[in-house]
Design a protein around this motif. Structure first.
Motif, PDB file in Angstrom:
ATOM      1  N   VAL A  12     -97.724 -24.776  66.652  1.00  0.00           N
ATOM      2  CA  VAL A  12     -96.612 -25.577  67.167  1.00  0.00           C
ATOM      3  C   VAL A  12     -97.016 -27.044  67.274  1.00  0.00           C
ATOM      4  O   VAL A  12     -96.264 -27.950  66.870  1.00  0.00           O
ATOM      5  CB  VAL A  12     -96.131 -25.047  68.529  1.00  0.00           C
ATOM      6  N   GLY A  13     -98.194 -27.314  67.823  1.00  0.00           N
ATOM      7  CA  GLY A  13     -98.635 -28.693  68.011  1.00  0.00           C
ATOM      8  C   GLY A  13     -98.737 -29.469  66.717  1.00  0.00           C
ATOM      9  O   GLY A  13     -98.509 -30.681  66.696  1.00  0.00           O
ATOM     10  N   ALA A  14     -99.045 -28.774  65.624  1.00  0.00           N
ATOM     11  CA  ALA A  14     -99.159 -29.443  64.323  1.00  0.00           C
ATOM     12  C   ALA A  14     -97.829 -29.481  63.585  1.00  0.00           C
ATOM     13  O   ALA A  14     -97.420 -30.516  63.062  1.00  0.00           O
ATOM     14  CB  ALA A  14    -100.211 -28.740  63.471  1.00  0.00           C
ATOM     15  N   CYS A  15     -97.130 -28.341  63.552  1.00  0.00           N
ATOM     16  CA  CYS A  15     -95.909 -28.241  62.746  1.00  0.00           C
ATOM     17  C   CYS A  15     -94.745 -29.040  63.312  1.00  0.00           C
ATOM     18  O   CYS A  15     -93.787 -29.324  62.589  1.00  0.00           O
ATOM     19  CB  CYS A  15     -95.500 -26.774  62.607  1.00  0.00           C
ATOM     20  N   ILE A  16     -94.803 -29.398  64.572  1.00  0.00           N
ATOM     21  CA  ILE A  16     -93.682 -30.122  65.187  1.00  0.00           C
ATOM     22  C   ILE A  16     -93.513 -31.512  64.573  1.00  0.00           C
ATOM     23  O   ILE A  16     -92.460 -32.139  64.703  1.00  0.00           O
ATOM     24  CB  ILE A  16     -93.882 -30.221  66.713  1.00  0.00           C
ATOM     25  N   HIS A  17     -94.523 -32.006  63.869  1.00  0.00           N
ATOM     26  CA  HIS A  17     -94.446 -33.317  63.228  1.00  0.00           C
ATOM     27  C   HIS A  17     -93.850 -33.247  61.822  1.00  0.00           C
ATOM     28  O   HIS A  17     -93.627 -34.290  61.201  1.00  0.00           O
ATOM     29  CB  HIS A  17     -95.843 -33.942  63.126  1.00  0.00           C
ATOM     30  N   LEU A  18     -93.620 -32.060  61.309  1.00  0.00           N
ATOM     31  CA  LEU A  18     -93.191 -31.918  59.923  1.00  0.00           C
ATOM     32  C   LEU A  18     -91.702 -32.168  59.736  1.00  0.00           C
ATOM     33  O   LEU A  18     -90.891 -31.940  60.641  1.00  0.00           O
ATOM     34  CB  LEU A  18     -93.546 -30.519  59.410  1.00  0.00           C
ATOM     35  N   GLU A  39     -88.227 -31.429  57.142  1.00  0.00           N
ATOM     36  CA  GLU A  39     -87.685 -30.232  56.507  1.00  0.00           C
ATOM     37  C   GLU A  39     -88.338 -29.939  55.169  1.00  0.00           C
ATOM     38  O   GLU A  39     -88.589 -28.783  54.816  1.00  0.00           O
ATOM     39  CB  GLU A  39     -86.174 -30.389  56.326  1.00  0.00           C
ATOM     40  N   GLU A  40     -88.656 -30.997  54.396  1.00  0.00           N
ATOM     41  CA  GLU A  40     -89.216 -30.794  53.058  1.00  0.00           C
ATOM     42  C   GLU A  40     -90.712 -30.522  53.078  1.00  0.00           C
ATOM     43  O   GLU A  40     -91.293 -30.126  52.059  1.00  0.00           O
ATOM     44  CB  GLU A  40     -88.936 -32.015  52.178  1.00  0.00           C
ATOM     45  N   ASP A  41     -91.375 -30.744  54.209  1.00  0.00           N
ATOM     46  CA  ASP A  41     -92.812 -30.489  54.302  1.00  0.00           C
ATOM     47  C   ASP A  41     -93.096 -28.995  54.279  1.00  0.00           C
ATOM     48  O   ASP A  41     -92.223 -28.176  54.565  1.00  0.00           O
ATOM     49  CB  ASP A  41     -93.377 -31.110  55.583  1.00  0.00           C
ATOM     50  N   LEU A  42     -94.346 -28.661  53.959  1.00  0.00           N
ATOM     51  CA  LEU A  42     -94.719 -27.258  53.796  1.00  0.00           C
ATOM     52  C   LEU A  42     -95.730 -26.802  54.836  1.00  0.00           C
ATOM     53  O   LEU A  42     -96.583 -27.568  55.279  1.00  0.00           O
ATOM     54  CB  LEU A  42     -95.309 -27.023  52.399  1.00  0.00           C
ATOM     55  N   VAL A  43     -95.605 -25.542  55.204  1.00  0.00           N
ATOM     56  CA  VAL A  43     -96.601 -24.886  56.045  1.00  0.00           C
ATOM     57  C   VAL A  43     -97.231 -23.798  55.202  1.00  0.00           C
ATOM     58  O   VAL A  43     -96.551 -22.899  54.727  1.00  0.00           O
ATOM     59  CB  VAL A  43     -95.973 -24.256  57.302  1.00  0.00           C
ATOM     60  N   LYS A  96     -90.247 -25.682  62.782  1.00  0.00           N
ATOM     61  CA  LYS A  96     -89.459 -26.581  61.940  1.00  0.00           C
ATOM     62  C   LYS A  96     -87.961 -26.361  62.113  1.00  0.00           C
ATOM     63  O   LYS A  96     -87.156 -27.128  61.584  1.00  0.00           O
ATOM     64  CB  LYS A  96     -89.844 -26.392  60.479  1.00  0.00           C
ATOM     65  N   GLY A  97     -87.569 -25.295  62.822  1.00  0.00           N
ATOM     66  CA  GLY A  97     -86.160 -25.103  63.116  1.00  0.00           C
ATOM     67  C   GLY A  97     -85.493 -23.927  62.448  1.00  0.00           C
ATOM     68  O   GLY A  97     -84.275 -23.746  62.564  1.00  0.00           O
ATOM     69  N   ALA A  98     -86.256 -23.080  61.740  1.00  0.00           N
ATOM     70  CA  ALA A  98     -85.659 -21.916  61.095  1.00  0.00           C
ATOM     71  C   ALA A  98     -85.127 -20.944  62.139  1.00  0.00           C
ATOM     72  O   ALA A  98     -85.705 -20.796  63.219  1.00  0.00           O
ATOM     73  CB  ALA A  98     -86.688 -21.219  60.204  1.00  0.00           C
TER      74      ALA A  98
END
Length: 304
Positions: free
Chosen positions: A77-83, A85-89, A102-104
């Motif tokens: 969460v701490g990392a992905c919250i900066h992404l 919509e087009e960014d990848l995990v 990311k909001g899914a």
């Protein structure tokens, strides 16, 4: 010679201004992107809580935690919250929590998991194809980041490795060998790829990941992997660097299985008078309702 007449104007002596000491009261930042913003801090906690509830629901529905690792919510969460919509995990070990952040929608994620479990067999343990080795995960993420670089796309790839703990509870990348670093991290650094590596290692691990990263002239950072605010802070700058074309960063997230990131964050909020039992009960009820009304009917696809 005439002399200038003496001035009869008297100098008016004014009392010197005395500095008035004001009591410094800590205030929340007005920057909505700052981790010291109350709304953002609560969002970090509520998103981790959502990830935890989804993981528990996966246990009930699929018989396993599939790709969501309980206890690793702070890192993801701490990392992905900066992404964006087009960014990848990537890799897929962080598929669920990364996309939730990311909001899914939860129903969308469950639909995909159901489709995957039916394809591979009813036992969701067969979804082990989602859990690649550390080396394979890093290599795959680096290749994807290279493709974006060649296409001149400012897409950030977040590679979270070791977030899906194996049955032994070991989260250290056992195959973090010399070749692993030579073929992936050094390659990404030399070409300034837009990728951030987050590698979850045990708190008592003797791997010097930060030192190895610095050898290849890319930033290496050690962070408390149980503290979502700490991860948030280092990931914010790392994602920005990657997006602006300055190359990768390696973040060594030290994990202590005895510390629950949700409990830690709850204490963090309480110390700063940002916690409310009423607020907590409200978001918990809302999240549970969202999960309970899931309909696993139509298979779907999920971009990662």
């Amino acid at each position: 010679m005439p002399t200038s007449a003496p001035s009869h104007k008297k100098k008016i002596s004014r009392p010197a201004k005395t500095a008035v000491k004001k009591k410094v009261v800590p205030q929340e930042s007005s920057n909505a992107a700052s981790p010291m913003n109350t709304e953002r801090l609560r969002r970090l906690y509520s998103t981790m809580l959502k990830c935890r509830l989804v993981a528990e629901s996966c246990d009930r529905v699929f018989g396993t935690n599939v790709a969501a690792a309980k206890g690793h919510e702070a890192v993801e969460v701490g990392a992905c919250i900066h992404l964006r919509e087009e960014d990848l995990v990537s890799p897929t070990s962080s598929l669920i929590n990364g996309n939730i952040t990311k909001g899914a929608s939860v129903s969308h994620l469950f639909t995909v998991l159901k489709a995957s479990s039916h394809t591979a067999g009813e036992n969701a343990a067969s979804l082990s194809s989602l859990k690649l080795s550390s080396r394979a995960q890093i290599e795959a993420s680096t290749i994807v980041a290279l493709s974006h670089k060649l296409a001149r796309k400012s897409i950030v790839d977040l590679a979270i490795v070791g977030s899906a703990a194996d049955k032994s509870g070991n989260t250290s990348p056992s195959d973090a060998t010399h070749d692993f670093w030579e073929n992936s991290v050094q390659f990404a650094g030399a070409r300034k790829l837009g990728i951030v590596y987050l590698i979850c290692t045990s708190i008592d691990s003797d791997h010097d990941l930060r030192g190895r990263a610095l050898e290849f002239q890319i930033p290496g950072i050690i962070v408390d992997g149980n503290d979502v605010v700490a991860v948030y802070r280092v990931a914010e700058e790392s994602v920005r660097r990657a997006r602006e074309g300055h190359g990768p960063t390696l973040i060594d997230c030290k994990m202590d299985p005895a510390r629950d990131p949700l409990s830690f964050m709850e204490g963090y909020l309480k110390k700063r008078d940002m916690w409310s039992d009423k607020w907590h009960a409200s978001i918990t009820q809302e999240l549970k309702k969202e999960i309970e009304k899931i309909r696993l009917v139509v298979p779907g696809k999920m971009a990662v």
